[in-house]
Write an enzyme that holds these catalytic residues in place. Structure first.
Site, PDB file in Angstrom:
ATOM      1  N   PHE A   1     -24.088  11.240  69.156  1.00 52.33           N
ATOM      2  CA  PHE A   1     -23.740  11.546  70.550  1.00 52.33           C
ATOM      3  C   PHE A   1     -22.234  11.723  70.741  1.00 52.33           C
ATOM      4  O   PHE A   1     -21.763  11.784  71.873  1.00 52.33           O
ATOM      5  CB  PHE A   1     -24.247  10.437  71.477  1.00 52.33           C
ATOM      6  CG  PHE A   1     -25.741  10.247  71.408  1.00 52.33           C
ATOM      7  CD1 PHE A   1     -26.587  11.089  72.118  1.00 52.33           C
ATOM      8  CD2 PHE A   1     -26.300   9.259  70.611  1.00 52.33           C
ATOM      9  CE1 PHE A   1     -27.972  10.936  72.044  1.00 52.33           C
ATOM     10  CE2 PHE A   1     -27.677   9.094  70.531  1.00 52.33           C
ATOM     11  CZ  PHE A   1     -28.515   9.938  71.253  1.00 52.33           C
TER      12      PHE A   1
ATOM     13  N   GLY B   1     -17.696  24.550  88.167  1.00 58.97           N
ATOM     14  CA  GLY B   1     -16.685  25.411  87.555  1.00 58.97           C
ATOM     15  C   GLY B   1     -17.316  26.511  86.733  1.00 58.97           C
ATOM     16  O   GLY B   1     -18.386  27.023  87.080  1.00 58.97           O
TER      17      GLY B   1
ATOM     18  N   CYS C   1     -23.152  22.532  71.221  1.00 56.18           N
ATOM     19  CA  CYS C   1     -24.398  21.761  71.312  1.00 56.18           C
ATOM     20  C   CYS C   1     -25.308  22.135  72.484  1.00 56.18           C
ATOM     21  O   CYS C   1     -26.484  22.387  72.279  1.00 56.18           O
ATOM     22  CB  CYS C   1     -24.078  20.273  71.377  1.00 56.18           C
ATOM     23  SG  CYS C   1     -23.416  19.648  69.824  1.00 56.18           S
TER      24      CYS C   1
HETATM   25  N1  LIG Z   1     -20.018  18.848  67.153  1.00 61.70           N
HETATM   26  C1  LIG Z   1     -20.523  17.951  67.981  1.00 61.70           C
HETATM   27  O1  LIG Z   1     -19.896  17.580  68.983  1.00 61.70           O
HETATM   28  C2  LIG Z   1     -21.871  17.355  67.727  1.00 61.70           C
HETATM   29  C3  LIG Z   1     -22.269  16.225  68.459  1.00 61.70           C
HETATM   30  C4  LIG Z   1     -23.532  15.671  68.218  1.00 61.70           C
HETATM   31  C5  LIG Z   1     -24.369  16.269  67.295  1.00 61.70           C
HETATM   32  N2  LIG Z   1     -23.962  17.377  66.620  1.00 61.70           N
HETATM   33  C6  LIG Z   1     -24.886  17.946  65.638  1.00 61.70           C
HETATM   34  O2  LIG Z   1     -24.439  17.581  64.335  1.00 61.70           O
HETATM   35  C7  LIG Z   1     -24.689  18.643  63.400  1.00 61.70           C
HETATM   36  C8  LIG Z   1     -23.394  19.066  62.741  1.00 61.70           C
HETATM   37  O3  LIG Z   1     -22.525  19.576  63.727  1.00 61.70           O
HETATM   38  P1  LIG Z   1     -20.987  19.862  63.447  1.00 61.70           P
HETATM   39  O4  LIG Z   1     -20.382  20.261  64.742  1.00 61.70           O
HETATM   40  O5  LIG Z   1     -20.406  18.738  62.668  1.00 61.70           O
HETATM   41  O6  LIG Z   1     -21.118  21.145  62.495  1.00 61.70           O
HETATM   42  P2  LIG Z   1     -19.982  21.836  61.609  1.00 61.70           P
HETATM   43  O7  LIG Z   1     -20.365  23.253  61.488  1.00 61.70           O
HETATM   44  O8  LIG Z   1     -18.633  21.469  62.113  1.00 61.70           O
HETATM   45  O9  LIG Z   1     -20.136  21.116  60.188  1.00 61.70           O
HETATM   46  C9  LIG Z   1     -21.199  21.319  59.303  1.00 61.70           C
HETATM   47  C10 LIG Z   1     -20.638  21.271  57.884  1.00 61.70           C
HETATM   48  O10 LIG Z   1     -21.713  21.262  56.957  1.00 61.70           O
HETATM   49  C11 LIG Z   1     -21.320  22.009  55.821  1.00 61.70           C
HETATM   50  N3  LIG Z   1     -22.516  22.351  55.056  1.00 61.70           N
HETATM   51  C12 LIG Z   1     -23.429  23.331  55.313  1.00 61.70           C
HETATM   52  N4  LIG Z   1     -24.419  23.287  54.411  1.00 61.70           N
HETATM   53  C13 LIG Z   1     -24.144  22.272  53.580  1.00 61.70           C
HETATM   54  C14 LIG Z   1     -24.820  21.726  52.435  1.00 61.70           C
HETATM   55  N5  LIG Z   1     -25.982  22.218  52.007  1.00 61.70           N
HETATM   56  N6  LIG Z   1     -24.239  20.686  51.804  1.00 61.70           N
HETATM   57  C15 LIG Z   1     -23.065  20.162  52.254  1.00 61.70           C
HETATM   58  N7  LIG Z   1     -22.391  20.647  53.306  1.00 61.70           N
HETATM   59  C16 LIG Z   1     -22.929  21.678  53.976  1.00 61.70           C
HETATM   60  C17 LIG Z   1     -20.551  23.167  56.417  1.00 61.70           C
HETATM   61  O11 LIG Z   1     -19.718  23.804  55.476  1.00 61.70           O
HETATM   62  C18 LIG Z   1     -19.770  22.464  57.538  1.00 61.70           C
HETATM   63  O12 LIG Z   1     -18.518  21.992  57.068  1.00 61.70           O
HETATM   64  C19 LIG Z   1     -25.375  19.734  64.224  1.00 61.70           C
HETATM   65  O13 LIG Z   1     -26.751  19.584  64.111  1.00 61.70           O
HETATM   66  C20 LIG Z   1     -24.929  19.456  65.635  1.00 61.70           C
HETATM   67  O14 LIG Z   1     -25.849  19.917  66.582  1.00 61.70           O
HETATM   68  C21 LIG Z   1     -22.734  17.917  66.797  1.00 61.70           C
END
Ligand SMILES: NC(=O)c1ccc[n+]([C@@H]2O[C@H](COP(=O)([O-])OP(=O)(O)OC[C@H]3O[C@@H](n4cnc5c(N)ncnc54)[C@H](O)[C@@H]3O)[C@@H](O)[C@H]2O)c1
Length: 458
Positions: A161, A280, A287
């Site tokens: 989260f 806004g 997400c």
């Molecule tokens: N960004 C947010 O604020 C947030 C918050 C809560 C949940 N999430 C969820 O968390 C997940 C990740 O989001 P994020 O924003 O960190 O994504 P991101 O794109 O920043 O990071 C994902 C990373 O995974 C790497 N990757 C891809 N395939 C891979 C593999 N097979 N082995 C190893 N590394 C691999 C990519 O190169 C990338 O660096 C998503 O499902 C997202 O919905 C994100």
């Protein structure tokens, strides 16, 4: 504990750095060589407050390492996180390609010598924990021929989260932890991993002091499916709150009310709460849009057509159009006119441009023939790199992009925009139109300074 984390993005990198700070031994598994190199050098490949000091510290202490070798990282690990991206497919469903690749690497490294829990931290469609289990099992069988009976590995759901911009804070001091598993020992392992956070008995790192009044963190234990659903329901509710505020803004404008006052008035009701009621330009980011689309897709798969979720998305789409419409109303003819845009990232505190309302608005302004000058304190490099198709002139500071512009559009509520003297804004604009897509400025003060000010719902 020994921890492996697949994916060193916003979620994986911050989770890894914080767990390392709390005393665990963390190995990040990352496919992107540039990110691996940056992390090894202690340099965050993303902008996130506090990470520039936390990351070099845990890397320097040898508590956080990074590799491309997934199976090797899994062999050493007690807890294995999947934190790879789950981007939307054109259908709205989440793309599980990366989750599958990570699961297969886990299956290639896992063995029955000790108990391990594989944790889905990525946001994945309901039921994906079952798929992860199948992919790991298939990959293991491919290597070993058979799969020994017994419960030596379990897949759990532990949705994330954290908010970009306050990700370290949110990881250390979360509102709650959701631990979804179908076997009790997996929950126990996760409780052990998170024990310092649950009990709040760790020494806070210098970059992120413990807030006053912070007590133990509540843990929600649930089955896996419910844990997956909690994540989607939370994001759907938050997005709906903002779209609700925007719908109220539309009515406020028509009847002559001020939505900022109205939302302050309803937010004090403890059943409603004051946050996420800002009218806004609407929500964006990596997400909300993706998760709503995935939840709606799932609902349709099971024969239910969601109504509130559809309206939430529609209202949000309209807000971006409304901003462009306001520029048209101010300038009448847009072709050849110079428009300044303040803010590119989808919210302050991050350089993330995924589904940023500013990008939609800039694209539309350019399509209508405007010349756009933009400033953002953090996200300009990302924008130039990720959107080379946008012919935007980037400025060195907020005031510079106003020189000769005939309208200013505020798209991200970076705090320091608020402190820029209104007279300085007025002096630089060729025409004093301000379209405040974040209700950042005070309308009365703006008008007193000679600006033709329009907020949203005011
Ligand atoms: N960004 C947010 O604020 C947030 C918050 C809560 C949940 N999430 C969820 O968390 C997940 C990740 O989001 P994020 O924003 O960190 O994504 P991101 O794109 O920043 O990071 C994902 C990373 O995974 C790497 N990757 C891809 N395939 C891979 C593999 N097979 N082995 C190893 N590394 C691999 C990519 O190169 C990338 O660096 C998503 O499902 C997202 O919905 C994100």
């Amino acid at each position: 504990m020994q921890v492996a984390i697949f994916g060193a993005g916003y979620v994986g990198l911050v989770t890894g750095a914080v767990l390392a700070e709390l005393g665990h031994q963390v190995t990040l598994v990352e496919v992107d060589a540039d990110k691996r190199e940056a992390i090894r050098a202690g340099k965050p490949p993303i902008y996130e407050a506090g990470l520039d000091t936390l990351l070099p510290r845990v890397v320097g202490q040898g508590r956080l390492t990074v590799t491309e070798d997934g199976p090797e990282a899994v062999r050493q690990a007690d807890v294995i996180f999947i934190a790879v991206g789950t981007p939307p497919l054109p259908s709205g469903d989440a793309d599980l390609t990366y989750v599958r690749a990570a699961s297969q690497a886990i299956g290639a490294g896992i063995d029955s010598r000790r108990r391990r829990v594989v944790v889905n931290k990525a946001t994945v469609p309901i039921g994906s924990a079952n798929l992860v289990e199948v992919w790991i099992t298939d990959s293991y069988r491919e290597r070993e021929g058979t799969m020994p009976e017994s419960d030596w590995f379990a897949v759990a759901s532990n949705p994330e989260f954290l908010r970009e911009g306050t990700a370290i804070y949110d990881t250390l001091y979360p509102d709650r932890l959701v631990l979804g598993a179908d076997v009790p020992w997996a929950v126990e392992m996760l409780r052990h991993l998170y024990a310092p956070i649950i009990a709040q008995d760790f020494s806070p790192p210098p970059e992120c002091p413990r807030p006053r009044g912070q007590g133990p963190v509540p843990v929600v234990e649930s089955d896996r499916i419910s844990a997956e659903m909690i994540k989607y329901a939370a994001n759907a509710f938050l997005a709906t709150k903002i779209s609700f505020a925007n719908e109220m803004a539309a009515i406020c404008e028509r009847v002559g009310a001020d939505v900022v006052q109205v939302m302050a008035g309803i937010g004090l009701d403890s059943r409603i709460g004051p946050r996420f009621l800002n009218a806004g330009a609407g929500w964006g980011g990596s997400c909300f849009g993706k998760d709503l689309a995935a939840l709606m897709y799932t609902a349709h798969e099971y024969g239910y057509a969601p109504k509130i979720l559809a309206a939430t998305v529609e209202v949000n789409r309209d807000q971006r159009r409304l901003i462009v419409q306001r520029v048209q109303e101010a300038l009448k003819t847009i072709k050849g006119r110079r428009v300044a845009v303040w803010g590119l990232s989808f919210k302050p505190g991050t350089d993330d441009l995924r589904d940023a309302p500013a990008i939609t608005v800039i694209r539309e302004l350019l399509r209508l023939g405007a010349r756009v000058a933009a400033y953002d304190p953090i996200a300009m490099d990302n924008c130039a790199r990720q959107h080379p198709e946008l012919e935007v002139q980037y400025g060195p500071d907020a005031l510079a992009v106003l020189e000769g512009a005939e309208a200013l559009v505020i798209m991200t509520e970076w705090e320091h925009f608020r402190d820029i003297p209104l007279e300085a804004i007025r002096a630089r604009l060729a025409q004093p139109h301000v379209i405040d897509g974040r209700n950042l400025l005070d309308p009365d003060q703006a008008r007193a300074a000679g600006l033709h000010y329009r907020g949203i719902g005011r």
